[in-house]
Write a protein that holds these residues in place. Structure first.
Motif, PDB file in Angstrom:
ATOM      1  N   VAL A  21      67.204  69.667  13.016  1.00  0.00           N
ATOM      2  CA  VAL A  21      65.994  69.181  12.953  1.00  0.00           C
ATOM      3  C   VAL A  21      65.285  70.543  13.124  1.00  0.00           C
ATOM      4  O   VAL A  21      65.623  71.365  14.072  1.00  0.00           O
ATOM      5  CB  VAL A  21      65.805  68.361  14.289  1.00  0.00           C
ATOM      6  N   LEU A  22      64.183  70.798  12.536  1.00  0.00           N
ATOM      7  CA  LEU A  22      63.235  72.003  12.423  1.00  0.00           C
ATOM      8  C   LEU A  22      61.886  71.891  13.270  1.00  0.00           C
ATOM      9  O   LEU A  22      61.375  72.903  13.958  1.00  0.00           O
ATOM     10  CB  LEU A  22      63.022  72.441  11.013  1.00  0.00           C
ATOM     11  N   GLY A  23      61.618  70.613  13.364  1.00  0.00           N
ATOM     12  CA  GLY A  23      60.572  70.196  14.201  1.00  0.00           C
ATOM     13  C   GLY A  23      60.078  68.663  14.091  1.00  0.00           C
ATOM     14  O   GLY A  23      60.867  68.095  13.190  1.00  0.00           O
ATOM     15  N   HIS A  24      59.268  68.189  15.057  1.00  0.00           N
ATOM     16  CA  HIS A  24      59.021  66.879  14.945  1.00  0.00           C
ATOM     17  C   HIS A  24      57.624  66.473  15.370  1.00  0.00           C
ATOM     18  O   HIS A  24      56.793  67.210  16.191  1.00  0.00           O
ATOM     19  CB  HIS A  24      60.085  66.121  15.888  1.00  0.00           C
ATOM     20  N   TRP A  25      56.942  65.293  14.910  1.00  0.00           N
ATOM     21  CA  TRP A  25      55.657  64.855  14.896  1.00  0.00           C
ATOM     22  C   TRP A  25      55.933  63.940  16.136  1.00  0.00           C
ATOM     23  O   TRP A  25      56.666  62.914  16.152  1.00  0.00           O
ATOM     24  CB  TRP A  25      55.027  64.032  13.668  1.00  0.00           C
ATOM     25  N   ARG A  26      55.205  63.832  17.267  1.00  0.00           N
ATOM     26  CA  ARG A  26      55.119  62.996  18.476  1.00  0.00           C
ATOM     27  C   ARG A  26      53.767  62.229  18.445  1.00  0.00           C
ATOM     28  O   ARG A  26      53.024  62.745  18.701  1.00  0.00           O
ATOM     29  CB  ARG A  26      55.664  63.838  19.730  1.00  0.00           C
ATOM     30  N   LEU A  27      53.992  60.993  18.393  1.00  0.00           N
ATOM     31  CA  LEU A  27      52.811  60.264  18.600  1.00  0.00           C
ATOM     32  C   LEU A  27      52.516  59.382  19.677  1.00  0.00           C
ATOM     33  O   LEU A  27      53.654  58.766  20.314  1.00  0.00           O
ATOM     34  CB  LEU A  27      52.831  59.227  17.262  1.00  0.00           C
ATOM     35  N   THR A  28      51.641  59.454  20.373  1.00  0.00           N
ATOM     36  CA  THR A  28      51.244  58.714  21.615  1.00  0.00           C
ATOM     37  C   THR A  28      50.294  57.905  21.334  1.00  0.00           C
ATOM     38  O   THR A  28      48.980  57.844  20.715  1.00  0.00           O
ATOM     39  CB  THR A  28      50.772  59.771  22.744  1.00  0.00           C
TER      40      THR A  28
ATOM     41  N   HIS B 291      47.269  51.508  18.038  1.00  0.00           N
ATOM     42  CA  HIS B 291      46.138  52.388  17.934  1.00  0.00           C
ATOM     43  C   HIS B 291      46.464  53.826  18.585  1.00  0.00           C
ATOM     44  O   HIS B 291      47.142  53.815  19.771  1.00  0.00           O
ATOM     45  CB  HIS B 291      45.125  51.880  18.948  1.00  0.00           C
ATOM     46  N   LEU B 292      46.571  54.976  17.807  1.00  0.00           N
ATOM     47  CA  LEU B 292      46.686  56.274  18.246  1.00  0.00           C
ATOM     48  C   LEU B 292      45.912  56.858  19.159  1.00  0.00           C
ATOM     49  O   LEU B 292      44.624  56.918  18.994  1.00  0.00           O
ATOM     50  CB  LEU B 292      47.003  57.229  17.173  1.00  0.00           C
ATOM     51  N   ARG B 293      46.322  57.416  20.277  1.00  0.00           N
ATOM     52  CA  ARG B 293      45.696  58.276  21.216  1.00  0.00           C
ATOM     53  C   ARG B 293      45.537  59.760  20.837  1.00  0.00           C
ATOM     54  O   ARG B 293      44.618  60.457  20.918  1.00  0.00           O
ATOM     55  CB  ARG B 293      46.320  58.097  22.672  1.00  0.00           C
ATOM     56  N   SER B 294      46.850  60.220  20.453  1.00  0.00           N
ATOM     57  CA  SER B 294      47.097  61.311  20.052  1.00  0.00           C
ATOM     58  C   SER B 294      48.328  61.711  19.402  1.00  0.00           C
ATOM     59  O   SER B 294      49.322  61.092  19.079  1.00  0.00           O
ATOM     60  CB  SER B 294      47.221  62.645  21.267  1.00  0.00           C
ATOM     61  N   LEU B 295      48.302  62.861  18.681  1.00  0.00           N
ATOM     62  CA  LEU B 295      49.767  63.141  17.913  1.00  0.00           C
ATOM     63  C   LEU B 295      49.822  64.810  18.072  1.00  0.00           C
ATOM     64  O   LEU B 295      49.159  65.667  18.202  1.00  0.00           O
ATOM     65  CB  LEU B 295      49.602  62.832  16.499  1.00  0.00           C
ATOM     66  N   ALA B 296      50.950  65.246  18.085  1.00  0.00           N
ATOM     67  CA  ALA B 296      51.418  66.499  18.339  1.00  0.00           C
ATOM     68  C   ALA B 296      52.618  67.014  17.598  1.00  0.00           C
ATOM     69  O   ALA B 296      53.545  66.141  17.264  1.00  0.00           O
ATOM     70  CB  ALA B 296      51.689  67.032  19.602  1.00  0.00           C
ATOM     71  N   PHE B 297      52.588  68.182  17.052  1.00  0.00           N
ATOM     72  CA  PHE B 297      53.674  68.601  15.965  1.00  0.00           C
ATOM     73  C   PHE B 297      54.676  69.815  17.187  1.00  0.00           C
ATOM     74  O   PHE B 297      53.835  70.455  17.596  1.00  0.00           O
ATOM     75  CB  PHE B 297      53.445  69.217  14.816  1.00  0.00           C
ATOM     76  N   HIS B 298      55.696  69.487  17.051  1.00  0.00           N
ATOM     77  CA  HIS B 298      56.553  70.616  18.099  1.00  0.00           C
ATOM     78  C   HIS B 298      57.839  71.087  17.117  1.00  0.00           C
ATOM     79  O   HIS B 298      58.379  70.551  16.476  1.00  0.00           O
ATOM     80  CB  HIS B 298      57.379  69.755  19.100  1.00  0.00           C
ATOM     81  N   VAL B 299      57.640  72.586  16.957  1.00  0.00           N
ATOM     82  CA  VAL B 299      58.716  73.092  16.491  1.00  0.00           C
ATOM     83  C   VAL B 299      59.845  73.514  17.325  1.00  0.00           C
ATOM     84  O   VAL B 299      59.883  73.725  18.631  1.00  0.00           O
ATOM     85  CB  VAL B 299      58.271  74.847  16.005  1.00  0.00           C
ATOM     86  N   GLU B 300      61.266  73.052  16.521  1.00  0.00           N
ATOM     87  CA  GLU B 300      62.331  73.252  17.521  1.00  0.00           C
ATOM     88  C   GLU B 300      62.742  74.888  17.603  1.00  0.00           C
ATOM     89  O   GLU B 300      62.175  75.685  17.108  1.00  0.00           O
ATOM     90  CB  GLU B 300      63.508  72.394  16.807  1.00  0.00           C
TER      91      GLU B 300
END
Length: 372
Positions: free
Chosen positions: A87-94, A157-166
């Motif tokens: 896993v290189l990174g992931h998108w986290r949706l709230t 309904h999305l509040r925010s999204l973020a990309f995290h690099v591993e």
């Protein structure tokens, strides 16, 4: 319900490479701005060591639930030594209800060394569609640009999204992030986002404003084609024709206009598709408007010319200096006149039209986001 593509706004660096794509062939309103780039490893000599590890984005506002992400970027750089499946990174949706979900990008599956320019086109086991759409220059080296279409596990309904690099050590560049949402089909004359409201029709006709009238006609046509059913398309046609006719009667048009409305209603009732309704309605509407704007059209309005140039070249690079030159005005005069007449700067108008065109391609063509 209709699927609408919304662009996300996020912080970008002051310096860096620019995305070379204009959106031609993709139908996406690309910003061509400097992409966000992630951290790439702990080594003091790593070229991406000092870059951020997280890209945080406030979700664009929408009336409906998000169903997918469409992301354009470079995935990934400096992957030497990273094993397949890592896993290189992931998108986290709230989501607004507090729920979260994650979408991981794995080496050799979703991502691959970007300096390997062989085009990619695949659907992963988790339903992510990946395809190569171009090449860009990063630090003097050509790298692959990929488009990702990521379906959400569950709409919301999305509040925010973020990309995290591993910690694996690869670096990503994200050029544009779009959120696809399903939202109710609404009246095209709600008067929001620079659109013409139905209440403004009378003023537009009285003032013989060709630019805003053409915009209203375009809104009407799109609204008919996007209607949820045939009866709705016919009803919208009669509503708009009635508004035009009422405005013309106020300016002294003959009472025989009522008869034209009746004839139009009978013809519309015979149509069997939204496309036929649109063609019939536009014929009657342009018929009653014939000659209304003729005096103005003898001397073309420069802003009307500019909007026509923009709408005919949405996939190309257009700026206010070029537009000013083409319509015969100085750049400063053109900017001021455009803002006064259209209610917004040139760049914002172009972005709005590109978004609208992308949404139309999604809806009228029945095409998934990744194909637009």
């Amino acid at each position: 319900m209709e699927r609408v593509l919304l662009a996300s706004v996020f912080a970008r660096p002051a310096f860096g490479p620019n995305c070379p794509l204009s959106g031609s062939g993709l139908g996406l309103p690309l910003t061509k701005a400097i992409p966000w780039q992630s951290w790439g490893g702990n080594s003091p000599r790593h070229p991406a060591r000092g870059l951020p590890r997280v890209l945080a984005i406030d979700a664009p506002r929408s009336e409906g639930p998000a169903v997918a992400l469409t992301i354009l970027g470079v995935s990934a750089l400096f992957t030497g030594g990273v094993p397949e499946g890592q896993v290189l990174g992931h998108w986290r949706l709230t989501f607004a209800d507090g729920r979260t979900e994650e979408h991981s990008l794995r080496m050799g599956v979703h991502a691959a060394e970007a300096t390997h320019l062989e085009p990619r086109s695949l659907v992963t086991d988790d339903g992510v569609k990946v395809r190569t759409v171009g090449v860009m220059d990063v630090g003097g080296e050509a790298v692959r640009l990929d488009l990702f279409d990521i379906p959400l596990h569950r709409p919301g309904h999305l509040r925010s999204l973020a990309f995290h690099v591993e910690e694996a050590g690869a670096s990503f560049l994200w050029c544009d992030v779009f959120v696809a949402v399903e939202q109710p089909i609404v009246c095209p004359f709600r008067g929001q986002g620079g659109r013409v409201s139905i209440e403004e029709i009378a003023t537009i006709v009285r003032q013989r404003d060709p630019v805003r009238l053409e915009r209203a006609l375009e809104q009407f046509s799109q609204g008919v084609l996007r209607s949820s059913n045939l009866d709705e398309a016919k009803g919208l046609s009669l509503l708009f024709l009635g508004a035009i006719s009422a405005a013309l009667l106020e300016t002294g048009a003959p009472r025989s206009l009522h008869l034209i409305q009746l004839q139009a209603a009978r013809e519309l009732d015979e149509q069997s598709s939204k496309e036929e309704v649109n063609a019939s309605a536009m014929k009657w509407i342009r018929g009653v408007l014939e000659g209304l704007l003729e005096p103005l059209n003898r001397t073309p309005d420069p802003i009307q010319q500019a909007t026509r140039i923009i709408n005919e070249n949405l996939a190309e690079d257009i700026d206010d200096s070029e537009l000013a030159q083409r319509v015969g005005l100085s750049t400063s005069h053109f900017r001021a006149k455009f803002r006064a007449q259209m209610g917004q700067p040139v760049a914002r108008y172009i972005m709005a039209m590109r978004l609208e065109r992308a949404n139309e391609m999604l809806k009228t063509g029945g095409m998934p986001v990744h194909c637009v």
